[in-house]
Design an enzyme around this catalytic site. Structure first.
Site, short mmCIF file in Angstrom:
data_model
loop_
_atom_site.label_atom_id
_atom_site.label_comp_id
_atom_site.label_asym_id
_atom_site.label_seq_id
_atom_site.Cartn_x
_atom_site.Cartn_y
_atom_site.Cartn_z
N VAL A 63 0.82 -1.22 0.00
CA VAL A 63 0.00 0.00 0.00
C VAL A 63 0.85 1.27 0.00
CG1 VAL A 63 -2.01 -1.08 1.07
CG2 VAL A 63 -0.23 -0.04 2.52
N SER A 141 -5.33 2.52 16.46
CA SER A 141 -4.94 1.70 17.61
C SER A 141 -5.03 2.55 18.87
CB SER A 141 -3.51 1.20 17.44
OG SER A 141 -2.97 0.73 18.67
N TYR A 154 4.99 3.24 15.44
CA TYR A 154 3.62 2.72 15.35
C TYR A 154 2.63 3.71 15.95
CZ TYR A 154 -0.18 -0.70 15.89
OH TYR A 154 -1.39 -1.37 15.83
N LYS A 158 -0.33 5.65 13.89
CA LYS A 158 -1.74 5.45 14.25
C LYS A 158 -2.41 6.75 14.68
CE LYS A 158 -2.31 1.04 13.40
NZ LYS A 158 -3.11 0.64 12.21
#
Length: 246
Positions: A63, A141, A154, A158
């Site tokens: 992606v 998340s 991460y 998010k």
């Protein structure tokens, strides 16, 4: 069936939450494109969708590659003539504490989660605008809200998805396109299954329901947001976290 004959794309659907979302979409009557970097797991999920009596298309996809995403969307439109639903779920982590974050890991994580989500939205948006219809569901998340130790890249990615969702919802609302974001907590995916118990327990200590979530529980909420039952919801952030974000 809430999604009867709808055409959906689910990224990162080879395992875990993405796989459960794809199967739930099929159970609700949708035909599903499995956009998954791992061709083998993607094909496996596609087979499970077909076993439920729906059409499936497995496309090996990174992606973060904008051209590849555009090609995938063109392929889907050529075969199915429309795209009603996009679920941006693809993601991974390269955990590191602040002082040990490597530039290449930061770039890789943000490219898949944040740039990848944008790439997919950009690819489907013209079609959805033309049809004056579309459901986009992004997956964030709890770390996007609270941050996580040894999850710098991460957490940042998010958190970015939360802001991206609201901006896109504001721009696309005039075309009757709903854009929402789901925020899972600790969920039993293959990655979490390998997590040391002491880390799981640390999270569960702050989870009022006191248990790990199941991928199907996230998928149920995504299916609702992808349906016309959620027609007056856009820019919404929906936690599926057992209360850990309170």
């Amino acid at each position: 069936m809430r999604l009867k004959d709808k055409k959906a794309i689910v990224t990162g659907a080879g395992q875990g939450i993405g796989r459960s979302i794809a199967l739930k979409m099929a159970q609700e009557g949708a035909d599903v494109v499995i956009a998954e970097r791992n061709a083998d797991t993607g094909a496996q999920t596609a087979g499970e969708v077909e076993a439920l009596g729906r059409k499936a298309m497995s496309i090996a996809l990174d992606v973060a590659d904008q051209k590849a995403v555009q090609t995938m969307v063109s392929q889907v439109l050529g075969a199915w003539n429309r795209i009603d639903i996009l679920v941006n779920n693809a993601g991974f982590d390269r955990g590191a504490t602040l002082l040990k974050v490597k530039e290449e890991d930061w770039d890789a994580v943000l490219s898949v989660h944040l740039k990848g989500t944008l790439n997919c939205i950009l690819a489907v948006a013209p079609h959805m605008i033309e049809n004056r219809y579309g459901k986009i569901v992004n997956i964030s998340s709890i770390y996007g809200k609270s941050g996580g130790i040894a999850a710098i890249s991460y957490s940042a990615a998010k958190a970015g998805i939360l802001g991206l969702t609201k901006s896109v919802a504001r721009e696309l609302g005039r075309y009757q396109i709903n854009v929402n974001v789901v925020v899972p907590g600790l969920t039993l995916t293959p990655t979490i299954a390998k997590m040391p118990e002491k880390y799981k327990n640390r999270i569960l200590d702050h989870t009022p329901l006191g248990r790990i979530g199941q991928p199907e529980e996230v998928a149920n909420v995504v299916a609702f947001l992808a349906s016309d039952e959620a027609s007056f919801m856009t820019g919404a952030t929906v936690d599926v976290s057992g209360g850990s974000n309170m």
